[in-house]
Design a protein around this motif. Structure first.
Motif, short mmCIF file in Angstrom:
data_model
loop_
_atom_site.label_atom_id
_atom_site.label_comp_id
_atom_site.label_asym_id
_atom_site.label_seq_id
_atom_site.Cartn_x
_atom_site.Cartn_y
_atom_site.Cartn_z
N GLU A 113 0.87 -1.18 0.00
CA GLU A 113 0.00 0.00 0.00
C GLU A 113 0.91 1.22 0.00
O GLU A 113 1.93 1.23 0.67
CB GLU A 113 -0.80 -0.07 1.30
CG GLU A 113 -1.85 0.97 1.48
CD GLU A 113 -2.62 0.71 2.78
OE1 GLU A 113 -3.08 -0.42 3.02
OE2 GLU A 113 -2.72 1.66 3.56
N TYR B 35 1.18 5.68 0.04
CA TYR B 35 0.65 7.05 0.04
C TYR B 35 1.29 7.62 -1.21
O TYR B 35 2.40 8.16 -1.18
CB TYR B 35 1.09 7.75 1.32
CG TYR B 35 0.76 9.23 1.39
CD1 TYR B 35 -0.21 9.81 0.58
CD2 TYR B 35 1.42 10.04 2.29
CE1 TYR B 35 -0.51 11.16 0.65
CE2 TYR B 35 1.14 11.39 2.39
CZ TYR B 35 0.18 11.94 1.57
OH TYR B 35 -0.09 13.29 1.65
N TRP C 91 3.94 0.59 2.46
CA TRP C 91 3.85 -0.41 3.53
C TRP C 91 3.57 -1.77 2.93
O TRP C 91 2.81 -1.89 1.97
CB TRP C 91 2.72 -0.03 4.50
CG TRP C 91 2.97 1.28 5.15
CD1 TRP C 91 3.65 1.50 6.32
CD2 TRP C 91 2.57 2.57 4.67
NE1 TRP C 91 3.69 2.85 6.58
CE2 TRP C 91 3.05 3.53 5.59
CE3 TRP C 91 1.88 3.02 3.54
CZ2 TRP C 91 2.84 4.89 5.44
CZ3 TRP C 91 1.67 4.38 3.38
CH2 TRP C 91 2.14 5.30 4.32
N TRP D 83 1.97 -6.55 9.44
CA TRP D 83 2.55 -5.38 8.77
C TRP D 83 4.04 -5.40 9.08
O TRP D 83 4.45 -5.31 10.25
CB TRP D 83 1.92 -4.08 9.29
CG TRP D 83 0.54 -3.86 8.77
CD1 TRP D 83 -0.63 -4.01 9.45
CD2 TRP D 83 0.17 -3.41 7.45
NE1 TRP D 83 -1.70 -3.71 8.64
CE2 TRP D 83 -1.24 -3.34 7.41
CE3 TRP D 83 0.89 -3.08 6.30
CZ2 TRP D 83 -1.94 -2.95 6.26
CZ3 TRP D 83 0.19 -2.70 5.15
CH2 TRP D 83 -1.20 -2.63 5.15
N ALA E 142 -5.10 7.68 7.31
CA ALA E 142 -4.28 6.60 7.85
C ALA E 142 -3.95 5.56 6.79
O ALA E 142 -4.79 5.21 5.96
CB ALA E 142 -4.99 5.94 9.02
N PHE E 143 -2.71 5.06 6.84
CA PHE E 143 -2.27 3.98 5.96
C PHE E 143 -1.73 2.83 6.79
O PHE E 143 -1.36 3.01 7.95
CB PHE E 143 -1.14 4.48 5.03
CG PHE E 143 -1.61 5.39 3.93
CD1 PHE E 143 -2.15 4.86 2.77
CD2 PHE E 143 -1.52 6.76 4.06
CE1 PHE E 143 -2.58 5.70 1.74
CE2 PHE E 143 -1.95 7.60 3.04
CZ PHE E 143 -2.48 7.07 1.89
N LYS F 255 -4.27 2.35 9.88
CA LYS F 255 -5.65 2.15 9.45
C LYS F 255 -6.31 1.06 10.31
O LYS F 255 -7.46 1.18 10.71
CB LYS F 255 -5.63 1.73 7.98
CG LYS F 255 -6.86 2.06 7.21
CD LYS F 255 -6.63 1.84 5.72
CE LYS F 255 -6.15 0.42 5.41
NZ LYS F 255 -5.86 0.19 3.99
N VAL G 17 -1.45 13.20 7.59
CA VAL G 17 -1.34 11.78 7.24
C VAL G 17 -0.48 11.08 8.29
O VAL G 17 0.64 11.52 8.57
CB VAL G 17 -0.75 11.60 5.83
CG1 VAL G 17 -0.64 10.13 5.48
CG2 VAL G 17 -1.62 12.33 4.81
N ILE G 18 -1.01 10.01 8.84
CA ILE G 18 -0.27 9.22 9.82
C ILE G 18 0.63 8.25 9.06
O ILE G 18 0.16 7.51 8.19
CB ILE G 18 -1.21 8.40 10.73
CG1 ILE G 18 -2.28 9.30 11.35
CG2 ILE G 18 -0.42 7.69 11.82
CD1 ILE G 18 -3.33 8.52 12.14
#
Lengths: 138, 80
Positions: free
Chosen positions: A50, A52, A122, A133, B7-8, B12, B72-73
């Motif tokens: 994933e 950002y 991630w 994770w 959140a990612f 999340k 953004v976290i």
């Protein structure tokens, strides 16, 4: 030239090599990071990545800029995959072309090491009996 | 003041959502947001590292937050 991409489709080594081709280059190094079948003896089913995305592209761009200024690289290509990846699939490709080979090796190692520290991407390892994770906890 | 959280990754999972609004007492900075989150969601305190970004840049603890900022976290990254 700097070529940065975050993609949800299969990564292609040749695209990165073509992006860094230069008549002045004496050396080109390509790093390919692939999904391993096990972590500490546990069988990995798949990895889920994933990103950002906007910031990931920006942070990879900073790494590429550093490589151009520190190692006199002609071109840097960084492609990162997102989504669900099976064992053996390619998660990341980094290619660097420089006048001489030593700089290309060094720059490529710097790129992947720094990417793992700073780029907001991630990965979740999915095992047969659970998921985690990666690097989240000390 | 209100800020919008994005959140990612594991963040999340800890929040159980990828977006939420948080009301903070002004003046607020990243440090006060971090304290607030680790109090309300203890899962954040267990992370190896907890970073934040505003406008696609990492921000230090003393970065001042404004009403309606999107924060953004960034839990520990693990690309590559």
């Amino acid at each position: 030239m700097i070529d940065i991409q975050v993609k949800d489709t299969a990564l292609v080594e040749k695209e990165c090599l073509d992006a860094v081709r230069d008549p002045g280059a004496g050396g080109t190094v390509l790093f390919s990071g692939t999904v391993r079948n096990a972590t500490q003896g546990k069988k990995v089913v798949r990895l889920e990545f994933e990103a950002y995305e906007a910031m990931a592209i920006k942070e990879m761009g900073k790494i590429a800029q550093d490589i151009v200024s520190q190692w006199d690289a002609f071109h840097v290509s960084m492609h990162h995959r997102v989504g669900s990846l099976a064992v053996g699939e390619t998660a990341v490709i980094i290619a660097v072309s420089t006048p001489h080979r030593k700089a290309a090796f060094e720059a490529c190692e710097f790129a992947i090491d720094t990417l793992k520290e700073t780029v907001p991407i991630w990965k979740k390892e999915v095992f047969e009996d659970g998921e985690v994770w990666v690097a989240a906890h000390p | 003041m209100n800020i919008r959280l994005i959140a990612f990754g594991i963040a999340k999972d800890i929040l159980n959502t990828s977006k939420m609004e948080v009301a903070l007492a002004a003046p607020a900075d990243i440090k006060s947001l971090k304290e607030r989150l680790t109090t309300d969601y203890p899962g954040f305190a267990d992370l190896a590292k907890l970073s934040f970004a505003v406008n696609e840049e990492y921000r230090d603890d003393d970065f001042t937050l404004k009403d309606q900022d999107e924060v953004v976290i960034i839990p520990p990254v693990s690309g590559g």
